[in-house]
Design an enzyme around this catalytic site. Structure first.
Site, PDB file in Angstrom:
ATOM      1  N   ARG A  92      14.950 -11.382   2.525  1.00 36.28           N
ATOM      2  CA  ARG A  92      14.336 -12.497   1.791  1.00 36.28           C
ATOM      3  C   ARG A  92      14.785 -12.511   0.333  1.00 36.28           C
ATOM      4  O   ARG A  92      15.247 -11.495  -0.193  1.00 36.28           O
ATOM      5  CB  ARG A  92      12.811 -12.370   1.818  1.00 36.28           C
ATOM      6  CG  ARG A  92      12.250 -12.513   3.199  1.00 36.28           C
ATOM      7  CD  ARG A  92      10.740 -12.543   3.165  1.00 36.28           C
ATOM      8  NE  ARG A  92      10.245 -12.839   4.512  1.00 36.28           N
ATOM      9  CZ  ARG A  92       9.015 -13.240   4.775  1.00 36.28           C
ATOM     10  NH1 ARG A  92       8.141 -13.374   3.808  1.00 36.28           N
ATOM     11  NH2 ARG A  92       8.658 -13.495   6.013  1.00 36.28           N
ATOM     12  N   ASP A 111      13.212  -5.264   3.827  1.00 33.67           N
ATOM     13  CA  ASP A 111      14.458  -5.020   4.552  1.00 33.67           C
ATOM     14  C   ASP A 111      15.627  -5.838   4.021  1.00 33.67           C
ATOM     15  O   ASP A 111      16.706  -5.844   4.621  1.00 33.67           O
ATOM     16  CB  ASP A 111      14.262  -5.294   6.046  1.00 33.67           C
ATOM     17  CG  ASP A 111      13.900  -6.741   6.322  1.00 33.67           C
ATOM     18  OD1 ASP A 111      13.242  -7.357   5.462  1.00 33.67           O
ATOM     19  OD2 ASP A 111      14.285  -7.264   7.381  1.00 33.67           O
TER      20      ASP A 111
HETATM   21  C1  G1P Z   1       7.344 -15.324   8.881  1.00 35.79           C
HETATM   22  C2  G1P Z   1       7.945 -16.558   8.271  1.00 35.79           C
HETATM   23  C3  G1P Z   1       9.167 -16.980   9.042  1.00 35.79           C
HETATM   24  C4  G1P Z   1      10.155 -15.824   9.109  1.00 35.79           C
HETATM   25  C5  G1P Z   1       9.466 -14.584   9.631  1.00 35.79           C
HETATM   26  C6  G1P Z   1      10.376 -13.385   9.543  1.00 35.79           C
HETATM   27  O1  G1P Z   1       6.966 -15.579  10.203  1.00 35.79           O
HETATM   28  O2  G1P Z   1       7.009 -17.608   8.222  1.00 35.79           O
HETATM   29  O3  G1P Z   1       9.737 -18.089   8.422  1.00 35.79           O
HETATM   30  O4  G1P Z   1      11.238 -16.146   9.920  1.00 35.79           O
HETATM   31  O5  G1P Z   1       8.302 -14.306   8.871  1.00 35.79           O
HETATM   32  O6  G1P Z   1      10.716 -13.078   8.234  1.00 35.79           O
HETATM   33  P1  G1P Z   1       5.471 -15.964  10.631  1.00 35.79           P
HETATM   34  O7  G1P Z   1       4.569 -14.854  10.144  1.00 35.79           O
HETATM   35  O8  G1P Z   1       5.141 -17.238   9.932  1.00 35.79           O
HETATM   36  O9  G1P Z   1       5.538 -16.092  12.114  1.00 35.79           O
HETATM   37 ZN    ZN Z   2      12.448  -9.244   5.688  1.00 37.92          ZN
END
Ligand code: G1P
Ligand code: ZN
Length: 544
Positions: free
Chosen positions: A283, A280
């Site tokens: 990142r 999306d």
């Molecule tokens: C993961 C990442 C976190 C980010 C989220 C959404 O979450 O670790 O930093 O904000 O994806 O992209 P998690 O699976 O660790 O809860």
């Molecule tokens: Zn994303």
């Protein structure tokens, strides 16, 4: 066209995680499932009635279908207008940009971020508030509570709209505006970065780069900005066409999933700069020739160099990083005389600090970096920031990184993920470590003396709200840390994340081989949590 009220049943387990409600497509396909969640949004957000909503997603399988459902429900729930990205496309940061620019009452973003797409893969939905950011916990909890009470939802009986033709059409009394998903976002980027200096860098012919859109949403954005507006060679953007299944790939830019791109940066003929973004578009991964910039280092380096970028030339107000992100940014903040806030994992915790003007830059170790220009992390923004920086400093990526370490010391960093674990075993492991915490300070783990150990809790400095249980944090003498946390975004079993950081103040002792350099700490972390005996896992599934 009259609104129809359709009986439904409440669904269990519609509690949104770190980034909205994420489930398998087949879960979303249950009759009434998506509708239930969407009706809960309309029911809990009173100002949507008569208001304007932004709607779009990352183009994955089920995106178009979900948009048609939501449009009919929006009309039946009395919205005056919905702005939809052409083809149903809006990257997450672009959706945030559009919500803010047109001062709408919020937006619905359809995405499961970096999770694979397709009929057997994942789908997701989240609501963003009028500041353009992910809804805070008070809002998501209200939506969740409502999903458990609903017995009907409102919709219209109407044919699907053509999502590909730009312009306005009516759906009942509501206006649907199909907008160019790229233009507003590209204009915002142009206002922040020195496109002229960046163009000169590309024109020099000596700068080779690739951006890997991973067949996800950023393709059209990257092509417009990098190739059309800045003048990078056509083909600079790889895998630029969004596909419903992301070309069967895993649109998660990290060392494990963007191998092809990483290989292109190796050796004498390697690229000078390479970058990628996720499903999306929020990142980013940054690579230089023979060099990977950890997201934690990237945040620190961007902060230390922000004054070189037009959009940030007057300096930055403050920095925030998620708790598991390395403390590299803290050192920069200290040098700049500004605050570095430590927040729980998840972008939503940056929102209040950004809105209050307390921070300008923020980031997470999970390849998320951003600023106050929108209220989501922003992959392409980070890439453009780096290119602008390379154009301004006229130095290779590796040189900039090394000089940073010389100035601030190096925070070695790695994250080990154990995926699809038995949820019970993962929970028990966390409980076990949690019970150990009070006894740890003052003791030694291997060669490391424990300074503090806690179950991380955060009080928002702006609204005073408190979030507990945000990860087990063990601080070691000399600035090293071990953190254990369960993922809130996985859709299969539990994912245990072990975050490791060790600080090396002496820049001459740098070892590029992170895993080797961090081996002693890695072993200590495995042993302390009894990872092997409790889960049977001898190795993590993903190392970043
Ligand atoms: C993961 C990442 C976190 C980010 C989220 C959404 O979450 O670790 O930093 O904000 O994806 O992209 P998690 O699976 O660790 O809860
Ligand atoms: Zn994303």
């Amino acid at each position: 066209m009259d609104a129809k009220i359709i009986a439904t049943r409440p669904f269990d387990g519609q509690r949104p995680g770190t980034s909205g409600l994420r489930k398998k497509v087949k879960v979303f396909r249950q009759p009434g499932y998506l509708e239930n969640f969407v009706q809960a949004i309309f029911d809990t957000r009173a100002d949507l009635k008569g208001g304007v909503l932004v709607l779009g997603g990352d183009g994955r399988y089920y995106n178009r279908h979900a948009i048609q459902i939501i449009l009919r429900m929006a009309a039946a729930n009395g919205m005056s207008k919905v702005l939809v990205g052409q083809g149903g496309i809006l990257s997450t940061p672009a959706a945030s940009c559009v919500i803010r620019k047109y001062r709408t009452q919020g937006g619905i973003i359809l995405s499961a971020s970096h999770n694979p797409g397709g009929p057997d893969a994942d789908f997701g939905i989240k609501f963003n508030t009028p500041n353009g950011g992910p809804a805070p916990e008070t809002v998501t909890e209200a939506i969740y509570a409502r999903t458990g009470e609903l017995d009907s939802y409102r919709t219209l009986e109407a044919a699907d709209l053509d999502l590909d033709r730009l312009g306005e059409v009516k759906l009942g009394a509501m206006t649907v505006a199909i907008i160019d998903p790229v233009a507003d976002y590209a204009d915002l980027m142009e206002s922040l970065f020195d496109f002229t200096a960046m163009r000169r860098l590309f024109d020099s012919g000596a700068f080779k780069m690739r951006f890997d859109a991973m067949h996800a949403v950023t393709g059209p954005y990257a092509i417009e900005i990098l190739e059309n507006r800045i003048g990078a060679m056509p083909g600079t953007v790889m895998n630029g066409k969004p596909l419903e299944d992301f070309g069967k790939g895993h649109p998660d830019p990290n060392l494990a999933h963007a191998k092809e791109l990483v290989a292109m940066t190796k050796g004498a003929d390697g690229l000078d700069f390479a970058a990628a973004s996720d499903g999306d578009g929020d990142r980013n991964m940054i690579l230089g020739k023979d060099c990977f910039v950890t997201p934690s280092d990237s945040l620190a380096i961007l902060a230390a160099n922000a004054h070189l970028i037009p959009g940030y030339q007057d300096g930055i107000a403050g920095i925030a990083r998620s708790m598991p992100t390395s403390q590299a940014a803290d050192r920069v903040a200290e040098a700049l005389g500004i605050t570095c806030f430590e927040t729980p994992t998840g972008w939503k915790f940056f929102g209040n600090l950004l809105d209050a003007g307390r921070i300008t830059l923020c980031g997470e170790e999970s390849f998320g970096t951003g600023s106050d220009h929108v209220r989501e992390k922003d992959g392409l923004w980070a890439v453009l920031f780096w290119i602008n920086l390379l154009a301004a400093r006229k130095q290779p990526v590796a040189r900039i990184v090394r000089e940073h370490w010389h100035g601030f010391g190096r925070n070695y960093y790695t994250r080990h993920d154990y995926e699809a674990m038995d949820a019970q075993a993962a929970g028990d492991l966390m409980d076990y470590v949690r019970r150990l915490l009070p006894g740890l300070p003052g003791t030694k783990l291997g060669d490391y003396r424990v300074e503090y150990a806690d179950d991380f809790a955060y009080t928002d400095p702006i609204d005073g709200s408190r979030s507990g249980g945000q990860g087990l944090r063990i601080g070691l003498e000399g600035g090293s840390r071990i953190i254990y946390r369960l993922s809130g975004t996985g859709t299969q079993g539990a994912t245990l994340r072990v975050y490791l950081e060790s600080f090396e103040p002496d820049a001459t002792r740098h070892n590029w081989e992170t895993q080797a350099a961090m081996r002693p700490l890695i072993l200590v972390a495995r042993e302390l949590a009894q990872i092997e005996t409790r889960t049977g896992r001898t190795q993590p599934d993903v190392i970043t």
